[in-house]
Design a protein around this motif. Sequence first.
Motif, PDB file in Angstrom:
ATOM      1  N   LEU A 108      -0.601  -1.518  -9.775  1.00 66.78           N
ATOM      2  CA  LEU A 108      -1.498  -2.398  -9.022  1.00 66.78           C
ATOM      3  C   LEU A 108      -2.069  -1.744  -7.761  1.00 66.78           C
ATOM      4  O   LEU A 108      -2.877  -2.345  -7.057  1.00 66.78           O
ATOM      5  N   ALA A 109      -1.676  -0.508  -7.494  1.00 67.62           N
ATOM      6  CA  ALA A 109      -2.100   0.184  -6.265  1.00 67.62           C
ATOM      7  C   ALA A 109      -3.621   0.228  -6.089  1.00 67.62           C
ATOM      8  O   ALA A 109      -4.108   0.010  -4.976  1.00 67.62           O
ATOM      9  N   LEU A 117       0.822  -1.214   0.000  1.00 65.96           N
ATOM     10  CA  LEU A 117       0.000   0.000   0.000  1.00 65.96           C
ATOM     11  C   LEU A 117       0.857   1.267   0.000  1.00 65.96           C
ATOM     12  O   LEU A 117       0.469   2.279  -0.568  1.00 65.96           O
ATOM     13  N   ALA A 118       2.009   1.198   0.645  1.00 65.51           N
ATOM     14  CA  ALA A 118       2.890   2.364   0.740  1.00 65.51           C
ATOM     15  C   ALA A 118       3.416   2.801  -0.633  1.00 65.51           C
ATOM     16  O   ALA A 118       3.822   3.951  -0.801  1.00 65.51           O
ATOM     17  N   TRP A 139      -3.951   7.730 -10.255  1.00 68.88           N
ATOM     18  CA  TRP A 139      -2.799   7.065  -9.666  1.00 68.88           C
ATOM     19  C   TRP A 139      -1.577   7.229 -10.550  1.00 68.88           C
ATOM     20  O   TRP A 139      -1.671   7.187 -11.779  1.00 68.88           O
ATOM     21  N   LYS A 140      -0.430   7.380  -9.911  1.00 69.72           N
ATOM     22  CA  LYS A 140       0.831   7.357 -10.628  1.00 69.72           C
ATOM     23  C   LYS A 140       1.056   5.910 -11.058  1.00 69.72           C
ATOM     24  O   LYS A 140       0.742   4.990 -10.309  1.00 69.72           O
ATOM     25  N   GLN A 141       1.571   5.704 -12.270  1.00 65.96           N
ATOM     26  CA  GLN A 141       1.745   4.353 -12.792  1.00 65.96           C
ATOM     27  C   GLN A 141       3.129   4.157 -13.405  1.00 65.96           C
ATOM     28  O   GLN A 141       3.272   3.718 -14.534  1.00 65.96           O
ATOM     29  N   SER A 142       4.160   4.435 -12.632  1.00 57.71           N
ATOM     30  CA  SER A 142       5.519   4.299 -13.156  1.00 57.71           C
ATOM     31  C   SER A 142       6.120   2.926 -12.894  1.00 57.71           C
ATOM     32  O   SER A 142       7.005   2.486 -13.618  1.00 57.71           O
ATOM     33  N   THR A 143       5.665   2.262 -11.841  1.00 59.92           N
ATOM     34  CA  THR A 143       6.211   0.953 -11.469  1.00 59.92           C
ATOM     35  C   THR A 143       5.080  -0.069 -11.433  1.00 59.92           C
ATOM     36  O   THR A 143       3.899   0.304 -11.354  1.00 59.92           O
ATOM     37  N   SER A 201      -1.273   8.662  -5.336  1.00 60.98           N
ATOM     38  CA  SER A 201      -2.434   9.142  -6.076  1.00 60.98           C
ATOM     39  C   SER A 201      -2.811  10.541  -5.624  1.00 60.98           C
ATOM     40  O   SER A 201      -2.331  11.027  -4.598  1.00 60.98           O
ATOM     41  N   HIS A 202      -3.659  11.151  -6.408  1.00 60.73           N
ATOM     42  CA  HIS A 202      -4.193  12.462  -6.062  1.00 60.73           C
ATOM     43  C   HIS A 202      -5.601  12.587  -6.648  1.00 60.73           C
ATOM     44  O   HIS A 202      -5.971  11.851  -7.571  1.00 60.73           O
ATOM     45  N   LEU A 203      -6.369  13.491  -6.081  1.00 64.09           N
ATOM     46  CA  LEU A 203      -7.703  13.761  -6.599  1.00 64.09           C
ATOM     47  C   LEU A 203      -7.603  14.724  -7.765  1.00 64.09           C
ATOM     48  O   LEU A 203      -6.714  15.575  -7.819  1.00 64.09           O
TER      49      LEU A 203
END
Length: 198
Positions: A133-134, A101-102, A124-128, A106-108
């Motif tokens: 999968l966050a 989870l850490a 959500w950021k999706q770099s990794t 993400s941001h609104l």
Amino acid sequence: MPNASQPVPPITPPRVADHLALELLNTVFVLNGELVDSLQGDNDVLRWLADIDWPVKGNLANSKPDTLLHSARTLREAIRKLVETRKAGRRADVAHFNAFLAESQSHLKLSPGKGGTLNLEREWKQSTPEEILAPLAESAAELLSTGDFKLVRQCEDSECVLWFYDRTRSHHRRWCSMAACGNRNKVAAFRARRQPTK
């Protein structure tokens, strides 16, 4: 038997869970009497994410092959262990899952809607692979913390491994699917009742 030079078509897991986190658990299922893992490579994970309407916007070009697969399987088994522990009413060790989870970032975000309204979305950021999968991890965390675990069930068919969240009005759902396990068990019960006693 398929030709070895032809690619094996992807195996599509059943969509019966009624909850995103449980759908991930159901990527392992029984097919023709054999336990099958439908996630065999990064492309399988990407295809499954698209099927559940979670388009991946990130680029995995800098990742080693099958890192997304490894992360998805690791997350899946962490969720499975926590669901089984919570279902059994035992205390769960959440440290490994919290580490996953850490990784979530993400941001609104507001976006224009119809008639001058505004829509609030989470981006959500999706770099990794872990960031990709966050949302699944967050969905599982919500289920584990606020879900009604009387309604989180595993199919009652002895040969089935699928999980579901019972959203039926009566909350008496017993099978992953009436068309598959439910029908098979009802036919077997009917035949057992029809056999003469000796």
